[in-house]
Design an enzyme around this catalytic site. Structure first.
Site, PDB file in Angstrom:
ATOM      1  CD  GLN A 337      57.315  21.645  69.145  1.00 20.55           C
ATOM      2  OE1 GLN A 337      57.347  20.728  69.972  1.00 20.55           O
ATOM      3  NE2 GLN A 337      56.180  22.170  68.718  1.00 20.55           N
ATOM      4  CD  GLN A 359      58.432  19.035  65.801  1.00 19.52           C
ATOM      5  OE1 GLN A 359      58.312  17.882  66.173  1.00 19.52           O
ATOM      6  NE2 GLN A 359      57.465  19.917  65.900  1.00 19.52           N
ATOM      7  CG  ASP A 360      60.559  23.274  65.440  1.00 16.90           C
ATOM      8  OD1 ASP A 360      60.133  22.999  64.308  1.00 16.90           O
ATOM      9  OD2 ASP A 360      59.822  23.638  66.369  1.00 16.90           O
ATOM     10  CG  ASP A 381      57.242  22.085  60.643  1.00 22.39           C
ATOM     11  OD1 ASP A 381      56.939  21.791  59.481  1.00 22.39           O
ATOM     12  OD2 ASP A 381      56.441  21.992  61.604  1.00 22.39           O
ATOM     13  NE  ARG A 457      54.192  21.398  59.079  1.00 22.38           N
ATOM     14  CZ  ARG A 457      53.545  20.804  60.081  1.00 22.38           C
ATOM     15  NH1 ARG A 457      52.288  20.431  59.923  1.00 22.38           N
ATOM     16  NH2 ARG A 457      54.143  20.592  61.236  1.00 22.38           N
TER      17      ARG A 457
END
Length: 541
Positions: A337, A359-360, A381, A457
């Site tokens: 993250q 990520q993020d 994500d 998701r």
């Protein structure tokens, strides 16, 4: 989330005796019976009616004459009062955690987000008295986001009875806020007739708001043209400030209407920028994507750094705007993250901006946000949070996590975190392009069978994301959507598609727990209905 519902049982046990006392109190006279009936009807809007009835009856917040708005106000007050108690309990954890950096850091995050909850629950009460029910719903939804964030932060440092006790209290607090929010939704939909009130529902239950066939809505507006800067930032001097944070610090506090415009000239600004709650209506104007770049590399791999804190730029003050800027986190795909931009700014507009990370990348954390003609790049994500965010005409691009195409990777574009069916949150993508970066597409076409990409998701149980009139390129898996873990949230989430095109838009192979949005309900996701954009976005031009 399993732990969350386990703690709900503790809440029921905690308030069992209160419920018994409340029943004794309200059964002595016809007046008491009438009182009890009105509370019972209002608490049909709760996910846990028995606890709702008992805590409201025993709270001391109820007026002698009960009307729907006054009952709701009492429920809001109950959340506010117990939020204050939660802050005291968290401060005690911090005081007892000297020498334990992880617990201290978690406590500090808790205090910050509970402070935001305190502010938003206060606004909710004000909005209710002024009849601004959509605002009240948006703000109470955010209250739940912040209270849950505190609970979640403590979950990772839960090694003492003091922390466990505080988590149980926070779980009850989230329940109180959920009760108030459920009532707000019912009041908005059904009016004062509490006989019609019912437990919160979602699209999966056949509940739609603001429906109507036709286009999903278009509001003319964005960041106003012709804005004149109040201050200018130059990387190499020659302006009022050399750093963006210095310019933000110079902005007046609690400026309700006038915008404070910061012109950020071309350059690479390596700094962590924070726009705090009291800095409202701040505007960042850059010289263009790739020219004005604010960059950082904070990530969760660093000791004591949470995902929330990794943001290169973090915005909380309402009415934030940005145009012509790249927000970047260079921590790399192995750092997990690492947020480039985080927003908790209600009624915020971001246009012609770029977000680069892995990520993020973009943490659309809470409240109502509008992104127009932006470029968002990442992999795992990389658009996530529990806000009500609308993305219009944006390029959403998957970036490679490795340079070895034979090693397959699985990516999800979105991970929405809606935790309660009554929250007015979700992600809407309209007229967007979902593709890969040039580098990724080169690797993808070399080894397409081992590279899998999905529209989203479910991070939390009621995750909600829809794609309307978007172009979905070939990298999107025929399944469309990816489970989080087993069958978690698959019966409660809402993932919808409507009139998308492109090789990745074929719905024949979609997972059975996703949906095709009926034409008669597509306007539930218009700018007007979803984030009330006609009331504030068009006015910003």
């Amino acid at each position: 989330m399993a732990s969350f519902f386990t703690l709900t049982i503790l809440s029921l046990i905690l308030f069992f005796s209160i419920s018994s006392a409340a029943r004794r109190h309200t059964s002595d006279s016809s007046t008491g019976n009438s009182f009890s009936v009105k509370i019972r009807e209002a608490c049909k809007a709760s996910r846990d009616p028995p606890t709702c009835e008992s805590v409201l009856t025993d709270s001391g917040n109820l007026p002698s004459e009960l009307t729907a708005p006054l009952i709701i106000q009492s429920a809001v007050n109950l959340s506010s009062e117990n939020n204050a108690k939660a802050k005291v309990m968290v401060q005690s954890i911090i005081d007892a955690s000297v020498g334990n950096s992880n617990r201290t850091d978690a406590g500090k995050v808790c205090m910050e987000v509970l402070g935001y909850a305190e502010y938003r629950v206060g606004l909710t009460g004000q909005a209710l008295t002024r009849g601004k029910i959509k605002d009240a719903r948006a703000w109470m939804s955010a209250v739940m986001v912040y209270q849950y964030d505190c609970w979640s932060a403590l979950k990772y440092v839960n090694g003492t009875s003091q922390v466990s006790k505080t988590m149980a209290f926070l779980n009850s607090l989230i329940g109180y806020s959920s009760n108030a929010l459920g009532m707000l939704v019912n009041y908005d939909v059904y009016g004062e007739n509490t006989v019609s009130w019912t437990a919160p529902k979602t699209e999966r239950d056949g509940f739609w708001e603001g429906s109507g066939s036709g286009e999903a809505g278009r509001v003319t507006g964005g960041v106003p043209s012709g804005l004149k800067p109040d201050v200018t930032v130059c990387k190499n001097g020659g302006c009022e400030y050399k750093t963006v944070q210095e310019a933000v610090n110079a902005a007046p506090e609690n400026q309700e209407t006038r915008k404070f415009v910061i012109l950020i000239k071309s350059g690479l600004y390596e700094e962590k920028v924070r726009v705090p709650l009291e800095k409202k209506n701040v505007v960042f104007l850059g010289d263009g994507m790739g020219k004005t770049v604010i960059t950082g590399s904070l990530n969760v791999g660093l000791i004591g750094v949470t995902t929330y804190e990794t943001a290169t730029v973090g915005v909380v003050g309402d009415g934030f705007m940005a145009s012509g800027i790249t927000f970047q986190n260079t921590a790399g795909p192995d750092a997990h993250q690492a947020v480039a931009f985080r927003s908790d700014s209600d009624l915020s507009v971001v246009e012609n901006c770029e977000f680069i990370g892995n990520q993020d990348t973009l943490y659309a954390h809470a409240l109502r946000q509008y992104y127009k003609s932006c470029r968002i790049q990442g992999n795992v994500d990389f658009i996530f949070g529990n806000s009500a965010s609308f993305f219009q005409e944006c390029d959403i691009l998957v970036a490679p996590r490795q340079l070895l195409p034979e090693k397959g990777e699985t990516n999800a574009v979105t991970a929405h975190g809606k935790i309660d069916p009554a929250q007015s949150t979700g992600f809407v993508f309209q007229n967007c392009l979902i593709n890969g970066t040039d580098e990724y597409m080169t690797l993808y076409y070399k080894k397409p069978k081992v590279h899998k990409n999905f529209l989203g998701r479910p991070w939390k149980e009621y995750s909600r994301t829809v794609f309307l009139d978007c172009t979905l390129e070939a990298l999107i898996s025929p399944n469309g959507w990816l489970p989080w873990s087993g069958d978690f949230a698959l019966k409660t989430l809402y993932y919808g598609e409507y009139r998308n095109t492109g090789p990745g838009a074929n719905t024949a192979g979609r997972v059975p727990w996703s949906s095709q949005i009926p034409a008669e309900h597509v306007n539930s996701y218009s700018l007007q209905n979803f984030i009330q954009g006609d009331q504030w976005i068009s006015m910003s031009s």
